[in-house]
Design a protein around this motif. Structure first.
Motif, PDB file in Angstrom:
ATOM      1  N   SER A   1      66.685  47.239  17.560  1.00 22.94           N
ATOM      2  CA  SER A   1      67.890  47.309  18.385  1.00 22.94           C
ATOM      3  C   SER A   1      67.740  48.323  19.510  1.00 22.94           C
ATOM      4  O   SER A   1      67.178  49.405  19.318  1.00 22.94           O
ATOM      5  N   PHE A   2      68.285  47.979  20.687  1.00 20.41           N
ATOM      6  CA  PHE A   2      68.360  48.897  21.820  1.00 20.41           C
ATOM      7  C   PHE A   2      69.757  49.477  21.987  1.00 20.41           C
ATOM      8  O   PHE A   2      70.009  50.192  22.956  1.00 20.41           O
ATOM      9  N   ARG A   3      70.669  49.148  21.083  1.00 15.18           N
ATOM     10  CA  ARG A   3      72.058  49.569  21.222  1.00 15.18           C
ATOM     11  C   ARG A   3      72.494  50.370  20.005  1.00 15.18           C
ATOM     12  O   ARG A   3      72.329  49.928  18.860  1.00 15.18           O
ATOM     13  N   GLU A   4      73.091  51.510  20.263  1.00 16.32           N
ATOM     14  CA  GLU A   4      73.563  52.378  19.186  1.00 16.32           C
ATOM     15  C   GLU A   4      74.491  51.636  18.237  1.00 16.32           C
ATOM     16  O   GLU A   4      74.426  51.782  17.011  1.00 16.32           O
ATOM     17  N   GLU A   5      75.370  50.803  18.823  1.00 17.43           N
ATOM     18  CA  GLU A   5      76.369  50.110  18.001  1.00 17.43           C
ATOM     19  C   GLU A   5      75.777  48.969  17.179  1.00 17.43           C
ATOM     20  O   GLU A   5      76.401  48.518  16.212  1.00 17.43           O
TER      21      GLU A   5
ATOM     22  N   ASP B   1      69.228  43.789  24.369  1.00 14.67           N
ATOM     23  CA  ASP B   1      69.954  44.383  23.244  1.00 14.67           C
ATOM     24  C   ASP B   1      69.103  44.462  21.980  1.00 14.67           C
ATOM     25  O   ASP B   1      69.253  45.386  21.177  1.00 14.67           O
ATOM     26  N   ILE B   2      68.228  43.470  21.813  1.00 13.99           N
ATOM     27  CA  ILE B   2      67.452  43.303  20.580  1.00 13.99           C
ATOM     28  C   ILE B   2      66.013  42.988  20.973  1.00 13.99           C
ATOM     29  O   ILE B   2      65.763  42.336  21.988  1.00 13.99           O
ATOM     30  N   ILE B   3      65.057  43.419  20.158  1.00  7.97           N
ATOM     31  CA  ILE B   3      63.659  43.083  20.414  1.00  7.97           C
ATOM     32  C   ILE B   3      63.015  42.515  19.151  1.00  7.97           C
ATOM     33  O   ILE B   3      63.251  42.999  18.041  1.00  7.97           O
TER      34      ILE B   3
ATOM     35  N   ASP C   1      65.827  48.496  12.777  1.00  7.98           N
ATOM     36  CA  ASP C   1      65.449  49.805  13.318  1.00  7.98           C
ATOM     37  C   ASP C   1      65.957  49.908  14.745  1.00  7.98           C
ATOM     38  O   ASP C   1      66.497  48.957  15.305  1.00  7.98           O
ATOM     39  N   TYR C   2      65.762  51.082  15.373  1.00 12.94           N
ATOM     40  CA  TYR C   2      66.159  51.314  16.754  1.00 12.94           C
ATOM     41  C   TYR C   2      64.964  51.286  17.708  1.00 12.94           C
ATOM     42  O   TYR C   2      64.994  51.925  18.754  1.00 12.94           O
ATOM     43  N   ASP C   3      63.919  50.555  17.363  1.00 15.94           N
ATOM     44  CA  ASP C   3      62.714  50.537  18.175  1.00 15.94           C
ATOM     45  C   ASP C   3      62.282  51.989  18.390  1.00 15.94           C
ATOM     46  O   ASP C   3      62.371  52.790  17.464  1.00 15.94           O
ATOM     47  N   SER C   4      61.788  52.368  19.576  1.00 16.26           N
ATOM     48  CA  SER C   4      61.302  53.742  19.739  1.00 16.26           C
ATOM     49  C   SER C   4      62.105  54.558  20.754  1.00 16.26           C
ATOM     50  O   SER C   4      61.803  55.718  20.992  1.00 16.26           O
TER      51      SER C   4
END
Length: 290
Positions: free
Chosen positions: A90-94, A181-183, A209-212
């Motif tokens: 995920s690229f988004r906190e929410e 938003d997502i990878i 996960d939140y990617d890096s």
């Protein structure tokens, strides 16, 4: 035409429980061997076909998945709707680890993967402006919530080649400049091929996960991903179990997914390659034989 639901299971979803008349079915395709045999049966009145995308034992890397064979075989088995369940960053906190995201857009950054059934000898161009099916999305979102998952409606999935995870610079670019938003690594060319095969398609992303990019999480930790996948397995299976009661079983797709090839084929009949036409018999037979 009655609906038949295909499930493409990725990391974390390798089986479907509770099917009536369950059987493993081998399917031959002109595009090679699919990832595995198909688990077929009926779930609460809805015919269902399940395929573990990476194969039994997770033997196919994202770049090596036989995507064309998988989608062609789904079409041969009569699948009208594909729910692709995939582990993603995920690229988004929410959009937190453990959440589900019903994807409605894609950015394709894959390389070297055959992304079309068509080519020289029979050229076709399908629209990918709206690559997922809203009708299928409504059913999947409701099913996931019924299963107890937190679900976000809509999101842009960036498909990377892999198998390595993103660098910090890439992660920041995808998030901040590109608006992803997502990878993930597997839903392209799946979505493109499903559109060419005139199959309704939806990605239900399971955030692991939140990617890096995230300052509090740093690099992707495969141990944390596996733990999140294990925790989400119940929600994924519950989503599939709830789909029969929520998916319209009889009505043609109101968004035209099942008619995507209507005006897409450009090559004149006399100029079409017979060998390629034979390979296209399942995915494009409806329009080629008209």
């Amino acid at each position: 035409m009655a609906r038949k639901l295909g499930i493409l299971g990725g990391s974390g979803l390798y089986e479907i429980e509770g099917l009536q008349g369950a059987a493993w079915t081998e399917v031959e395709t002109p595009w090679g061997k699919p990832s595995d045999a198909f688990f077929t049966g009926s779930l609460n009145g809805l015919d269902l076909v399940f395929l573990p995308r990476h194969g039994s034992g997770h033997v196919h890397a994202p770049g090596d998945v036989p995507y064309r064979a998988n989608i062609d075989a789904m079409k041969r088995l009569g699948v009208t709707d594909i729910l692709s369940i995939s582990a993603c960053g995920s690229f988004r906190e929410e959009m937190a680890p453990g959440d589900f995201v019903a994807i409605d857009q894609f950015i394709d950054r894959t390389v070297g993967r055959p992304s079309s059934f068509f080519g020289s000898g029979c050229v076709a161009h399908v629209s990918m402006a709206h690559p997922t099916c809203p009708r299928l999305a409504r059913a999947a979102v409701a099913a996931a919530r019924e299963a107890g998952a937190t679900v976000h409606e809509g999101g842009t999935y960036l498909a990377m080649e892999g198998p390595q995870f993103s660098s910090l610079a890439e992660s920041r670019m995808y998030r901040e400049s590109w608006g992803a938003d997502i990878i993930g690594m597997t839903n392209m060319p799946e979505a493109k091929l499903a559109r060419e095969a005139e199959i309704c398609f939806l990605t239900l992303a399971m955030v692991t996960d939140y990617d890096s990019w995230h300052p509090d999480h740093g690099s992707v930790d495969i141990r944390e991903i596996l733990a999140t996948l294990a925790a989400n397995a119940g929600h994924a299976k519950g989503t599939v179990a709830a789909m029969p009661g929520l998916l319209d079983h009889e009505t043609p797709c109101p968004h035209g997914c099942d008619r995507a090839l209507e005006h897409a084929i450009m090559t004149k009949p006399a100029a079409r390659d017979p060998a390629l036409l034979a390979k296209l018999s399942a995915v494009a037979g409806r329009v080629l034989e008209a």
